[in-house]
Design an enzyme around this catalytic site. Structure first.
Site, PDB file in Angstrom:
ATOM      1  N   GLN A   1      43.782 -29.270   0.425  1.00 31.22           N
ATOM      2  CA  GLN A   1      45.052 -28.568   0.241  1.00 31.22           C
ATOM      3  C   GLN A   1      46.238 -29.364   0.772  1.00 31.22           C
ATOM      4  OE1 GLN A   1      45.757 -25.972  -1.446  1.00 31.22           O
ATOM      5  NE2 GLN A   1      43.874 -24.810  -1.699  1.00 31.22           N
TER       6      GLN A   1
ATOM      7  N   CYS B   1      38.622 -18.280  -4.710  1.00 34.14           N
ATOM      8  CA  CYS B   1      37.204 -17.931  -4.561  1.00 34.14           C
ATOM      9  C   CYS B   1      37.043 -16.519  -4.028  1.00 34.14           C
ATOM     10  CB  CYS B   1      36.520 -18.913  -3.614  1.00 34.14           C
ATOM     11  SG  CYS B   1      36.624 -20.626  -4.116  1.00 34.14           S
TER      12      CYS B   1
ATOM     13  N   THR C   1      26.209 -40.316 -14.604  1.00 32.65           N
ATOM     14  CA  THR C   1      27.205 -41.166 -15.241  1.00 32.65           C
ATOM     15  C   THR C   1      28.578 -40.897 -14.644  1.00 32.65           C
ATOM     16  OG1 THR C   1      25.949 -41.174 -17.304  1.00 32.65           O
ATOM     17  CG2 THR C   1      28.279 -41.772 -17.439  1.00 32.65           C
TER      18      THR C   1
ATOM     19  N   ALA D   1      41.172 -33.826  -6.723  1.00 35.67           N
ATOM     20  CA  ALA D   1      42.218 -34.157  -7.687  1.00 35.67           C
ATOM     21  C   ALA D   1      42.942 -32.907  -8.169  1.00 35.67           C
ATOM     22  CB  ALA D   1      41.613 -34.900  -8.876  1.00 35.67           C
TER      23      ALA D   1
ATOM     24  N   THR E   1      34.145 -29.215  -3.386  1.00 30.69           N
ATOM     25  CA  THR E   1      32.962 -28.471  -2.932  1.00 30.69           C
ATOM     26  C   THR E   1      31.762 -29.395  -2.787  1.00 30.69           C
ATOM     27  OG1 THR E   1      33.697 -26.334  -3.786  1.00 30.69           O
ATOM     28  CG2 THR E   1      31.321 -26.655  -3.545  1.00 30.69           C
TER      29      THR E   1
END
Length: 412
Positions: free
Chosen positions: A194, A342, A252, A215, A88
């Site tokens: 996907q 979603c 970070t 991932a 996203t």
């Protein structure tokens, strides 16, 4: 894991099977080899890669080695990768980079549609199989357009899009602008989240200018992703701070997550050919079983060849309630989706099916069944048995005989 010939029917289930998780498009488990690669960077090697001492430099080396591995897997240079907290964020970065109107299709993931909707944009349609309307894209590419964004494979019905053809179309417009002295750049963005592990995600072969990967869809950790961009693209930061990721994405770095992502994508590419064939065989067997039991059911997306993701079956049972089917299947230990996670969380009819022109009474009875690396023949057989029994019971409860149901299989 056992294999099954493509198109074979799913047989009887063994007594030892008590459940089946078949929603791998929503979430994949982390591969044990990925967990092994990740663990040291979550425990004893916890250092911040931006710190000045030796341990921190070790973390920085691990981060950059993982970046190189990721780049190699997609046929790119490491300096073209921006590491993100998932797909996203990567999609947001890609759309934010565009100067001008964004062109995308109505069946894209919500993250692309939301970003496009926040600025001047053009939505193009898809056909009954969810393939993007190429003529509409060509007409939409005016001199004001700065970005075309189309996913490599639709995550709900599995349709593989003609990305190479879109790349050539964008290339022709780029050449026209150069010849005409027009300065606005135009880029092609591809969300391949996907598709990883099922299709080639080589950026050169696709002809993309930007590409998103996650991932979490490739047996790696959640909230880790990347955006690859070509040399000509100038990304605009959405998060300001310490200047990490070349100033594009401050914060970070997630060393453990990126190391795990690199191992996950590396494994996915190694296993892609064999695993895709295995999943296609299991999927085709499940589809044959269900369509034989319910010839009035409706299978969305392409039905043959390489036009659909190998482990995905989107099947609708018209005039039944998919949410109720999911609950009844869950009681039997079978987990399936009703579309993208979603959309399902908001309990609304899929925008993908609406874009395809699927009638609401058909769309409301839709199940998205996605197989994954751990899926066995026995699990698929058990799921087929449970789905058959649940659908028959529901149709009977509602007093709906086959003769009273619309003829489905619109893409048989």
């Amino acid at each position: 894991m056992t294999s099954q010939a493509a198109g074979a029917d799913v047989g009887a289930v063994g007594a030892s099977v008590h459940g089946a998780y078949l929603d791998y498009a929503a979430a994949t488990p982390m591969d044990p080899a990925v967990v092994e690669a990740m663990l040291p960077w979550l425990t004893e090697r916890f250092w911040n890669p931006s710190a000045p001492y030796a341990h921190a430099r070790e973390a920085k080396r691990a981060l950059e080695e993982a970046r190189t591995t990721l780049a190699r897997a997609i046929g790119a240079r490491a300096d073209g990768l921006t590491l993100t907290a998932g797909a996203t964020e990567a999609n947001n970065l890609a759309v934010a980079a565009a100067d001008g109107v964004v062109v995308t299709d109505a069946a894209e993931h919500e993250s692309v549609l939301a970003c496009a909707g926040a600025r001047p944009h053009t939505l193009v349609g898809v056909d009954a199989r969810c393939r993007v309307d190429m003529g509409a894209v060509e007409r939409a590419i005016t001199p004001e357009v700065g970005l075309v964004s189309v996913g490599l494979a639709n995550g709900e019905v599995g349709t593989v899009q003609p990305i190479r053809e879109l790349s050539q179309m964008v290339g022709r417009e780029r050449a026209r602008r150069l010849a005409a002295g027009e300065r606005r750049p135009i880029w092609l963005h591809v969300d391949a989240s996907q598709a990883a592990g099922h299709l080639s995600v080589n950026v050169g072969s696709l002809g993309a200018d930007l590409m998103t990967l996650s991932a979490a869809k490739a047996y790696g950790p959640k909230q880790v992703g990347l955006l690859w961009s070509s040399d000509d693209v100038r990304l605009r930061p959405l998060v300001l701070g310490g200047g990490q990721e070349g100033g594009v994405r401050s914060g970070t770095e997630n060393v453990a997550g990126v190391v795990a992502f690199a191992r996950a994508l590396e494994l996915a590419e190694e296993m892609r050919g064999v695993e895709s064939r295995r999943l296609a065989g299991l999927r085709d067997g499940l589809e044959s079983t269900l369509m034989r039991a319910f010839p009035w059911a409706w299978v969305a997306g392409p039905r043959r060849g390489k036009g659909r993701l190998p482990g995905l079956l989107h099947i609708s049972f018209p005039r039944l309630d998919a949410r109720r089917l999911v609950i009844l299947l869950e009681r039997r230990g079978v987990s399936v989706g009703t579309g993208s996670a979603c959309a399902a969380s908001r309990m609304r009819v899929s925008h993908v099916l609406a874009a395809m022109g699927v009638p609401e009474e058909v769309a409301a009875g839709s199940l998205r069944i996605t197989l994954g690396r751990p899926t066995t023949e026995a699990e698929v057989a058990y799921a087929a048995q449970c789905i058959t029994e649940v659908v028959r019971d529901e149709a009977g409860r509602l007093g709906r005989s086959e003769s009273g149901l619309p003829c489905g299989g619109g893409h048989r």
